[in-house]
Design a protein around this motif. Structure first.
Motif, PDB file in Angstrom:
ATOM      1  N   ALA A 294       0.809  -1.220   0.000  1.00 35.81           N
ATOM      2  CA  ALA A 294       0.000   0.000   0.000  1.00 35.81           C
ATOM      3  C   ALA A 294       0.840   1.267   0.000  1.00 35.81           C
ATOM      4  CB  ALA A 294      -0.933  -0.009   1.216  1.00 35.81           C
ATOM      5  N   LYS A 295       2.119   1.159   0.405  1.00 36.73           N
ATOM      6  CA  LYS A 295       2.966   2.349   0.494  1.00 36.73           C
ATOM      7  C   LYS A 295       3.839   2.560  -0.732  1.00 36.73           C
ATOM      8  CE  LYS A 295       3.203   2.241   5.546  1.00 36.73           C
ATOM      9  NZ  LYS A 295       4.087   2.184   6.744  1.00 36.73           N
ATOM     10  N   LYS A 296       3.966   1.581  -1.590  1.00 39.34           N
ATOM     11  CA  LYS A 296       4.847   1.696  -2.750  1.00 39.34           C
ATOM     12  C   LYS A 296       4.069   2.167  -3.969  1.00 39.34           C
ATOM     13  CE  LYS A 296       7.834  -0.931  -5.899  1.00 39.34           C
ATOM     14  NZ  LYS A 296       8.828   0.143  -6.027  1.00 39.34           N
ATOM     15  N   ASP A 297       4.553   3.219  -4.608  1.00 38.11           N
ATOM     16  CA  ASP A 297       3.966   3.685  -5.862  1.00 38.11           C
ATOM     17  C   ASP A 297       4.548   2.854  -7.002  1.00 38.11           C
ATOM     18  OD1 ASP A 297       3.336   5.044  -8.277  1.00 38.11           O
ATOM     19  OD2 ASP A 297       3.114   6.934  -7.187  1.00 38.11           O
ATOM     20  N   ASN A 298       3.702   2.097  -7.668  1.00 28.21           N
ATOM     21  CA  ASN A 298       4.149   1.157  -8.706  1.00 28.21           C
ATOM     22  C   ASN A 298       4.063   1.730 -10.117  1.00 28.21           C
ATOM     23  OD1 ASN A 298       4.693  -1.566  -7.304  1.00 28.21           O
ATOM     24  ND2 ASN A 298       2.738  -0.929  -6.419  1.00 28.21           N
ATOM     25  N   ALA A 299       3.929   3.042 -10.251  1.00 31.24           N
ATOM     26  CA  ALA A 299       3.764   3.630 -11.582  1.00 31.24           C
ATOM     27  C   ALA A 299       4.938   3.309 -12.495  1.00 31.24           C
ATOM     28  CB  ALA A 299       3.581   5.143 -11.466  1.00 31.24           C
ATOM     29  N   VAL A 300       6.169   3.372 -11.986  1.00 30.23           N
ATOM     30  CA  VAL A 300       7.348   3.106 -12.821  1.00 30.23           C
ATOM     31  C   VAL A 300       7.340   1.660 -13.307  1.00 30.23           C
ATOM     32  CG1 VAL A 300       9.866   2.937 -12.824  1.00 30.23           C
ATOM     33  CG2 VAL A 300       8.749   4.918 -11.767  1.00 30.23           C
ATOM     34  N   ALA A 301       7.034   0.722 -12.426  1.00 26.75           N
ATOM     35  CA  ALA A 301       7.015  -0.691 -12.807  1.00 26.75           C
ATOM     36  C   ALA A 301       5.918  -0.972 -13.824  1.00 26.75           C
ATOM     37  CB  ALA A 301       6.820  -1.564 -11.572  1.00 26.75           C
ATOM     38  N   ILE A 302       4.745  -0.416 -13.599  1.00 28.41           N
ATOM     39  CA  ILE A 302       3.644  -0.630 -14.546  1.00 28.41           C
ATOM     40  C   ILE A 302       3.998  -0.032 -15.901  1.00 28.41           C
ATOM     41  CG2 ILE A 302       1.241  -0.043 -15.053  1.00 28.41           C
ATOM     42  CD1 ILE A 302       0.711  -0.166 -12.024  1.00 28.41           C
ATOM     43  N   GLN A 303       4.595   1.154 -15.900  1.00 25.98           N
ATOM     44  CA  GLN A 303       4.977   1.779 -17.168  1.00 25.98           C
ATOM     45  C   GLN A 303       6.028   0.953 -17.894  1.00 25.98           C
ATOM     46  OE1 GLN A 303       3.400   4.953 -18.219  1.00 25.98           O
ATOM     47  NE2 GLN A 303       4.005   3.764 -20.003  1.00 25.98           N
ATOM     48  N   LYS A 304       6.983   0.392 -17.162  1.00 25.74           N
ATOM     49  CA  LYS A 304       8.003  -0.464 -17.792  1.00 25.74           C
ATOM     50  C   LYS A 304       7.363  -1.680 -18.454  1.00 25.74           C
ATOM     51  CE  LYS A 304      12.042   0.654 -14.920  1.00 25.74           C
ATOM     52  NZ  LYS A 304      12.996   0.133 -13.898  1.00 25.74           N
ATOM     53  N   ALA A 305       6.382  -2.284 -17.787  1.00 29.69           N
ATOM     54  CA  ALA A 305       5.711  -3.452 -18.363  1.00 29.69           C
ATOM     55  C   ALA A 305       4.950  -3.076 -19.625  1.00 29.69           C
ATOM     56  CB  ALA A 305       4.764  -4.059 -17.335  1.00 29.69           C
ATOM     57  N   ILE A 306       4.265  -1.950 -19.589  1.00 29.80           N
ATOM     58  CA  ILE A 306       3.512  -1.482 -20.761  1.00 29.80           C
ATOM     59  C   ILE A 306       4.456  -1.183 -21.914  1.00 29.80           C
ATOM     60  CG2 ILE A 306       2.129   0.439 -21.638  1.00 29.80           C
ATOM     61  CD1 ILE A 306       0.792   0.548 -18.854  1.00 29.80           C
ATOM     62  N   ASP A 307       5.536  -0.485 -21.631  1.00 28.19           N
ATOM     63  CA  ASP A 307       6.481  -0.113 -22.695  1.00 28.19           C
ATOM     64  C   ASP A 307       7.157  -1.346 -23.290  1.00 28.19           C
ATOM     65  OD1 ASP A 307       5.820   2.500 -22.198  1.00 28.19           O
ATOM     66  OD2 ASP A 307       7.646   2.978 -21.080  1.00 28.19           O
ATOM     67  N   ALA A 308       7.495  -2.304 -22.443  1.00 23.77           N
ATOM     68  CA  ALA A 308       8.130  -3.530 -22.945  1.00 23.77           C
ATOM     69  C   ALA A 308       7.173  -4.308 -23.839  1.00 23.77           C
ATOM     70  CB  ALA A 308       8.591  -4.395 -21.778  1.00 23.77           C
ATOM     71  N   CYS A 309       5.912  -4.372 -23.442  1.00 28.87           N
ATOM     72  CA  CYS A 309       4.910  -5.066 -24.247  1.00 28.87           C
ATOM     73  C   CYS A 309       4.739  -4.394 -25.597  1.00 28.87           C
ATOM     74  CB  CYS A 309       3.595  -5.107 -23.486  1.00 28.87           C
ATOM     75  SG  CYS A 309       2.269  -5.998 -24.320  1.00 28.87           S
ATOM     76  N   ASN A 310       4.659  -3.086 -25.595  1.00 29.21           N
ATOM     77  CA  ASN A 310       4.524  -2.335 -26.835  1.00 29.21           C
ATOM     78  C   ASN A 310       5.743  -2.522 -27.737  1.00 29.21           C
ATOM     79  OD1 ASN A 310       5.447   0.660 -27.951  1.00 29.21           O
ATOM     80  ND2 ASN A 310       3.349   0.109 -28.510  1.00 29.21           N
TER      81      ASN A 310
END
Length: 490
Positions: free
Chosen positions: A44-60
């Protein structure tokens, strides 16, 4: 010799097929990109925006595939952007929840107009994007609100940027699919599709807190060829709204829209066209819907120079009643209007008007058709405009209204906000109240009254400045037939 050559050819073909299969296997990228692989942690304390963005960019970058939020886990995240050729899958019982820290939201939802919210999940110039899964996108909306009041939440003051995030904003999208998700708790608009073409939204549950102002459900803005079906929507503001905002004028009209098999509840208007409309909204079909426990049911609220035409509403059940003045609407089950908007509008800094102007105009509303609509309400149907030519060619066919007083909130009012004329019109409640309109047909319809009838309950139909009114088999008596006429038309 012939058999030997045939055998040799077959061996060559088998070898070539094997090589092609190996090449295809090597060329096919992995299709599933779990956000946890890229560093996301269910904390609940960790902002996962960077990790989610990395996954999206890698998929693309890999040519496309599925970005997966794994089942049963809850991930907090700040803003991130979708990319083309991905399916963003929130698996069963998984949640992606917005970071409650308003300082992480920087990007305006309306370009240079910074006063109307920011973006949480965004994306521009996208194609072939799907959001799906049995999980949940949670906007964490109450975190961005002020104190809770009886009918709403206080909106926090701000200087230039209103930090409240819109949950999902896609600008310039093509082939967009949203299905099967639960989307909830937005602090501002929830699903905002700008200039999108070929969109299907199916089987989503959209649940916003009913006290959160501006928490629209689905906003189609300059979008076309959109299908919305099989959805359940609760929102403080409009559930489904069609519009053409001035900030995105290059995308052209909003057209070719279908909505069917949806159930909606709203503190403002369940199905609305407008109020922002600087272009054209046309060719819209809305059918087989239930509107319950709402303020206004169906509303066409034209306030700008754009036009609204060729719209059909059919097979709709409406249950509406009064709420406080915080919410636009006075329990009108159906509402069709065309008024210039008021000159001042607090936070919009004149973004509502054409560039360089401080006053606008209003376009025409025409060729609107209501068929088999059943309404139970504290108020009647309102049709009004600043002049009769602005609202014309409206047909009510098999429209049956039952009017009964059910709350302690005062009635006898029609709500024309945001308009240059008086926003709240004090007038008797009639089944049909027509105020400046042309070519109105009401046929095979009825108005009935419940047992609770305040003195301001009046006529089956009251008309003012109506040109060419036709009533065919309009049934019902006035609220007090011993002393009030059923139909008056001045």
């Amino acid at each position: 010799m012939h058999l030997a050559k045939l055998k040799q050819y077959l061996l060559i073909l088998l070898a070539l097929s094997s090589m092609a299969l190996q090449a295809q296997t090597k060329a096919t990228p992995p299709r599933d990109f779990y956000i946890t692989t890229f560093g996301a942690v269910a904390d609940a304390k960790k902002d996962n925006a960077v990790a989610i963005q990395k996954a999206i960019d890698a998929c693309n970058k890999a040519g496309g595939g599925r970005v997966i939020v794994p089942a049963g886990k809850r991930f907090m995240s700040g803003p991130f952007d979708l990319r083309s050729n991905i399916e963003f899958v929130v698996e069963v019982n998984a949640v992606v929840i917005a970071n409650p820290d308003e300082h992480v939201y920087k990007k305006s939802a309306f370009r240079n107009n910074a006063g109307e919210g920011t973006i949480w999940i965004g994306g521009e110039n996208l194609s072939d994007v799907t959001l799906s899964g049995a999980g949940c996108l949670d906007g964490n909306g109450i975190s961005f609100m002020g104190a809770e009041l009886e009918d709403s939440y206080v909106l926090k003051p701000f200087n230039v940027i209103d930090p409240r995030p819109h949950l999902l904003t896609i600008i310039g999208g093509k082939n967009i699919r949203i299905r099967d998700l639960t989307i909830r708790n937005s602090a501002y608009w929830t699903v905002h599709l700008v200039g999108c073409n070929d969109v299907a939204i199916d089987n989503i549950t959209l649940l916003n807190a009913l006290k959160v102002r501006n928490s629209d459900g689905i906003d189609l803005d300059h979008s076309k060829n959109v299908r919305i079906s099989n959805c359940y929507i609760e929102s403080g503001d409009d559930c489904i709204c069609l519009k053409n905002r001035r900030e995105f004028e290059e995308f052209g009209p909003c057209e070719n829209i279908t909505v069917n098999n949806c159930t909606m509840t709203s503190r403002s208007c369940a199905i609305k066209i407008g109020s922002e409309n600087m272009d054209r909204i046309s060719h819209v079909v809305i059918s087989n819907c239930i509107i319950k426990n709402s303020n206004r049911g169906i509303g066409i609220q034209n306030r700008d120079e754009g036009t609204v035409s060729d719209v059909t509403f059919s097979n709709i059940v409406i249950d509406s009643h009064l709420f406080s003045d915080v919410w636009w609407g006075k329990a009108e089950p159906i509402y069709v209007t065309a008024y210039r908007r008021a000159n001042g509008n607090n936070k919009d800094a004149n973004w509502r008007f054409p560039k360089g102007k401080t006053e606008g105009s209003v376009g025409k509303v025409s060729r609107i058709y209501f068929s088999n609509v059943k309404g139970v309400s504290e108020n009647g149907i309102y049709v009004g405009a600043e002049s009769a030519d602005k609202v014309s060619d409206i047909v009510f066919d098999q429209v049956d209204i039952f009017i009964n007083k059910t709350t302690s909130i005062p009635g006898g009012i029609y709500d024309r906000r945001p308009a240059k004329v008086d926003g709240l019109l004090s007038a008797g409640t009639s089944g049909f109240y027509l105020d400046n309109a042309a070519n109105i047909t009401i046929r095979n319809s009825s108005v009935n009254w419940g047992d609770n009838r305040p003195e301001y309950y009046k006529h089956v139909l009251e008309g003012h400045g109506v040109i060419n009114l036709k009533t065919i088999n309009l049934n019902g008596t006035s609220a007090f037939p011993e002393r009030i006429e059923a139909i008056i038309n001045h």
